[in-house]
Design a protein around this motif. Structure first.
Motif, mmCIF file in Angstrom:
data_model
loop_
_atom_site.group_PDB
_atom_site.id
_atom_site.type_symbol
_atom_site.label_atom_id
_atom_site.label_comp_id
_atom_site.label_asym_id
_atom_site.label_seq_id
_atom_site.Cartn_x
_atom_site.Cartn_y
_atom_site.Cartn_z
ATOM 1 N N LEU A 55 1.140 21.688 -36.063
ATOM 2 C CA LEU A 55 0.988 23.026 -35.495
ATOM 3 C C LEU A 55 -0.155 23.778 -36.169
ATOM 4 N N PRO A 56 -0.779 24.727 -35.448
ATOM 5 C CA PRO A 56 -1.809 25.575 -36.056
ATOM 6 C C PRO A 56 -1.253 26.381 -37.234
ATOM 7 N N THR A 57 -2.122 26.971 -38.003
ATOM 8 C CA THR A 57 -1.707 27.746 -39.179
ATOM 9 C C THR A 57 -0.716 28.846 -38.815
ATOM 10 N N THR A 112 4.192 25.347 -41.780
ATOM 11 C CA THR A 112 3.993 24.538 -42.979
ATOM 12 C C THR A 112 3.018 23.410 -42.677
ATOM 13 N N LYS A 113 2.513 22.781 -43.709
ATOM 14 C CA LYS A 113 1.466 21.781 -43.563
ATOM 15 C C LYS A 113 1.876 20.620 -42.665
ATOM 16 N N ASP A 114 3.106 20.155 -42.796
ATOM 17 C CA ASP A 114 3.555 18.975 -42.062
ATOM 18 C C ASP A 114 4.377 19.306 -40.827
ATOM 19 N N GLU A 115 4.478 20.588 -40.479
ATOM 20 C CA GLU A 115 5.316 20.991 -39.356
ATOM 21 C C GLU A 115 4.697 20.564 -38.032
ATOM 22 N N GLN A 116 5.520 19.993 -37.162
ATOM 23 C CA GLN A 116 5.059 19.538 -35.860
ATOM 24 C C GLN A 116 5.839 20.222 -34.755
ATOM 25 N N GLY A 117 5.266 20.209 -33.556
ATOM 26 C CA GLY A 117 5.935 20.836 -32.427
ATOM 27 C C GLY A 117 5.055 20.816 -31.196
ATOM 28 N N ILE A 118 5.322 21.756 -30.300
ATOM 29 C CA ILE A 118 4.581 21.880 -29.057
ATOM 30 C C ILE A 118 4.235 23.355 -28.861
ATOM 31 N N TYR A 119 3.028 23.616 -28.417
ATOM 32 C CA TYR A 119 2.583 25.004 -28.247
ATOM 33 C C TYR A 119 1.573 25.102 -27.110
ATOM 34 N N VAL A 120 1.318 26.337 -26.696
ATOM 35 C CA VAL A 120 0.384 26.641 -25.605
ATOM 36 C C VAL A 120 -0.690 27.574 -26.144
ATOM 37 N N CYS A 121 -1.921 27.423 -25.655
ATOM 38 C CA CYS A 121 -3.032 28.318 -26.031
ATOM 39 C C CYS A 121 -3.359 29.272 -24.894
ATOM 40 N N LEU A 122 -3.947 30.402 -25.249
ATOM 41 C CA LEU A 122 -4.469 31.350 -24.257
ATOM 42 C C LEU A 122 -5.980 31.408 -24.371
ATOM 43 N N SER A 123 -6.662 31.312 -23.230
ATOM 44 C CA SER A 123 -8.105 31.499 -23.157
ATOM 45 C C SER A 123 -8.350 32.772 -22.342
ATOM 46 N N HIS A 124 -9.028 33.743 -22.948
ATOM 47 C CA HIS A 124 -9.181 35.041 -22.293
ATOM 48 C C HIS A 124 -10.485 35.705 -22.711
ATOM 49 N N CYS A 125 -10.905 36.693 -21.947
ATOM 50 C CA CYS A 125 -12.093 37.500 -22.270
ATOM 51 C C CYS A 125 -11.671 38.734 -23.065
ATOM 52 N N TRP A 126 -12.438 39.039 -24.119
ATOM 53 C CA TRP A 126 -12.244 40.315 -24.806
ATOM 54 C C TRP A 126 -12.920 41.418 -23.985
ATOM 55 N N GLY A 127 -14.088 41.133 -23.465
ATOM 56 C CA GLY A 127 -14.753 42.002 -22.503
ATOM 57 C C GLY A 127 -15.014 43.424 -22.944
ATOM 58 N N GLY A 128 -15.342 43.640 -24.210
ATOM 59 C CA GLY A 128 -15.647 44.985 -24.676
ATOM 60 C C GLY A 128 -14.414 45.802 -25.016
ATOM 61 N N TYR A 129 -13.238 45.286 -24.696
ATOM 62 C CA TYR A 129 -11.983 45.971 -25.037
ATOM 63 C C TYR A 129 -11.335 45.200 -26.184
ATOM 64 N N GLN A 130 -11.016 45.886 -27.264
ATOM 65 C CA GLN A 130 -10.425 45.235 -28.428
ATOM 66 C C GLN A 130 -8.916 45.233 -28.307
ATOM 67 N N PRO A 131 -8.317 44.063 -28.106
ATOM 68 C CA PRO A 131 -6.862 44.004 -27.995
ATOM 69 C C PRO A 131 -6.208 44.119 -29.369
ATOM 70 N N ILE A 132 -4.898 44.109 -29.383
ATOM 71 C CA ILE A 132 -4.167 44.134 -30.648
ATOM 72 C C ILE A 132 -4.596 42.937 -31.491
ATOM 73 N N ARG A 133 -4.778 43.187 -32.792
ATOM 74 C CA ARG A 133 -5.268 42.146 -33.693
ATOM 75 C C ARG A 133 -4.359 42.041 -34.914
ATOM 76 N N THR A 134 -4.338 40.862 -35.485
ATOM 77 C CA THR A 134 -3.697 40.687 -36.785
ATOM 78 C C THR A 134 -4.739 40.942 -37.863
ATOM 79 N N TYR A 157 6.236 28.454 -28.418
ATOM 80 C CA TYR A 157 5.109 28.877 -29.248
ATOM 81 C C TYR A 157 3.836 29.105 -28.426
ATOM 82 N N LEU A 158 3.117 30.153 -28.798
ATOM 83 C CA LEU A 158 1.885 30.545 -28.116
ATOM 84 C C LEU A 158 0.815 30.867 -29.161
ATOM 85 N N TRP A 159 -0.405 30.381 -28.925
ATOM 86 C CA TRP A 159 -1.527 30.681 -29.823
ATOM 87 C C TRP A 159 -2.519 31.586 -29.103
#
Length: 518
Positions: A47-49, A65-87, A122-124
């Motif tokens: 899994l991703p970090t 964790t380093k060895d953790e495995q699973g299944i997840y989905v990614c999102l591909s999107h435009c920021w487009g000049g608007y700043q979404p919520i960020r970590t 899980y979603l990235w």
């Protein structure tokens, strides 16, 4: 449908049960029927970090964790000049507890809904799974981009949203709504028919940026340079478009109104040619796309470069967008837009990344010079990422034959710009990397003036159906003041249809010298 039915639902892009059933069917079909897709495991993978856990009532950020495995989905999107919520460093601990639903823009909310409807957890999302105000974390995660997207079960692509406020499920034009007709008799049996206005793409079209998926105002996602690698790294992509949903995987392409679409022949795995040429074609397509920040030129391609090296042996080091094994052949690029002298340094002058819009118009070049040494230093840990922002961090030494050239003043915006290299006939066709014409440019050649350059014989481009006659190709170099180093300022070509450019033997009898280009 019952026996005798010959119609099928024309799936729109909305959050109806039928749409999710369609996506589930595509996923199942890919997993059971597509041998090349099955060969890439995306269900039990590292899994991703960080990921968003959307499996419960609350949405929260988790660190794996380093060895953790699973299944997840990614999102591909435009920021487009608007700043979404960020970590950020200041809110990451709060995000680990919970991220309020109302704080998510619509595209993120829709992505969460899609993941939940498909039955996953899980979603990235880049803005939430990378600490956005930490340079070290951003560089570390950018270096993992090849793995993040290629290991995802599938990628959600918000095709028609110009920013994260617009969502995956757009407001539809009512003329494209599907209508169920009352049952009719077909060969003595009841039959169901679904109809709607045609979207304009005929069956059999390629799943490419310029056909079914489209580009421009209605499909802004595909105009973004960052998305180029996200699309090409992902095993499976579900596109949520203006009027319908699309599917693309390593084997097939589908849309909501047709049973099948041929896959894009320009996708890397579909191109059947030598690795260096395949890379040139990918760079051409990548450089035609929009990038908000010039410093992201290499990071936005780093994941694809990493994956490309895994799949193509013998490339050598990755050097400012080039492969060591194919230098100097791949230096024969030209530009559609001159490099501004006042622009921030982002790449050495011999790299296609030094200009805003590079292209490989020429065919294969048989090198007439050789690489003596080359050095490129990265700003972070990623060998495919951002370069150190000092010109001394990158240089290339070539051994070859140098010839003087005089570049005269030229104010014709449409005619060819020639350079005089004291040849036996005519002049060479010059394509400049710098703005030598604009009166406001510090590099401008004044009326009646000229610029003295040195031209290094790069090699010979062989004749093809589109190119009549062999062409001798030269790098146009300008010496830095009070230095023995040079910068590339253009490309020169001589077509041999008119005869040899120098008296017999002179081109290759010239003594080779070594020049350092920065």
């Amino acid at each position: 449908m019952e026996e005798g039915d010959f119609g099928r639902p024309a799936y729109e892009c909305n959050d109806s049960p039928a749409v999710f059933e369609c996506i589930q069917a595509w996923l199942q079909r890919c997993g059971s029927e597509h041998e090349s897709c099955r060969a890439r495991n995306t269900q039990h993978v590292p899994l991703p970090t960080r990921l968003l856990d959307v499996g419960g009532d609350d949405i929260r950020l988790i660190e794996t964790t380093k060895d953790e495995q699973g299944i997840y989905v990614c999102l591909s999107h435009c920021w487009g000049g608007y700043q979404p919520i960020r970590t950020l460093q200041g809110n990451i601990e709060r995000h680990k507890i919970a991220i309020p639903w109302d704080c998510l823009p619509k595209t993120f909310q829709d992505a969460v809904t899609i993941v939940r409807k498909i039955g996953l957890r899980y979603l990235w999302i880049d803005s939430l799974c990378i600490i956005q105000d930490s340079t070290s974390d951003w560089r570390a995660e950018a270096a993992r981009m090849a793995d993040i997207y290629s290991r995802a079960y599938f990628t959600i692509a918000a095709l028609s949203a110009k920013n994260s406020k617009e969502g995956c499920f757009p407001t539809h034009d009512h003329k494209y709504e599907a209508h169920y007709l009352t049952p009719v008799s077909f060969q003595g049996k009841p039959a169901s028919v679904f109809v709607r206005q045609d979207h304009g793409h005929p069956g059999g079209y390629f799943m490419s940026q310029n056909t079914v998926l489209g580009r421009g105002p209605t499909q802004p996602l595909l105009d973004r340079a960052w998305v180029f690698q996200e699309r090409n790294l992902s095993l499976r992509v579900v596109y949520f478009g203006k009027t319908e949903i699309f599917w693309e995987c390593r084997t097939a392409g589908y849309c909501g109104c047709r049973p099948g679409i041929r896959r894009d022949p320009d996708r890397p795995e579909c191109i059947q040619t030598q690795s260096w040429r395949k890379w040139q074609l990918m760079v051409d397509k990548y450089r035609s796309l929009s990038l908000t920040m010039a410093k992201d030129t290499f990071p936005a391609l780093s994941g694809l470069a990493r994956a490309f090296q895994r799949e193509n042996k013998g490339l050598g080091r990755y050097l400012a967008g080039h492969w060591e094994a194919h230098l100097p052949r791949c230096l024969a690029w030209t530009t559609r837009e001159s490099r501004a002298a006042e622009a921030d340094w982002r790449a050495p002058s011999w790299s296609w990344a030094s200009v805003a819009s590079a292209t490989y118009d020429l065919k294969e070049v048989e090198p007439a010079c050789s690489v003596v040494a080359v050095e490129c230093r990265q700003a972070g840990i990623d060998p495919y990422g951002e370069l150190e922002v000092v010109s001394s961090s990158c240089w290339l030494e070539l051994s070859g034959r140098l010839f003087p050239g005089t570049l005269p003043y030229h104010d014709d915006p449409y005619g060819y710009w020639n350079i005089d290299m004291r040849t036996t006939y005519g002049h060479g066709h010059f394509t400049g990397d710098l703005d030598f014409k604009s009166t406001v440019s510090p590099d401008a050649i004044p009326p009646g003036g000229s610029l003295e350059l040195l031209c290094l014989h790069l090699g010979v481009s062989k004749a093809t159906d589109s190119q009549k006659g062999d062409e001798d190709i030269f790098l146009a170099l300008r010496q830095f003041p009070n230095s023995d180093e040079y910068e590339r300022v253009g490309l020169v070509s001589f077509n041999q249809l008119h005869g040899k450019i120098f008296p017999d033997g002179q081109l290759y009898s010239q003594k080779e010298v070594t020049v350092r280009i920065k």
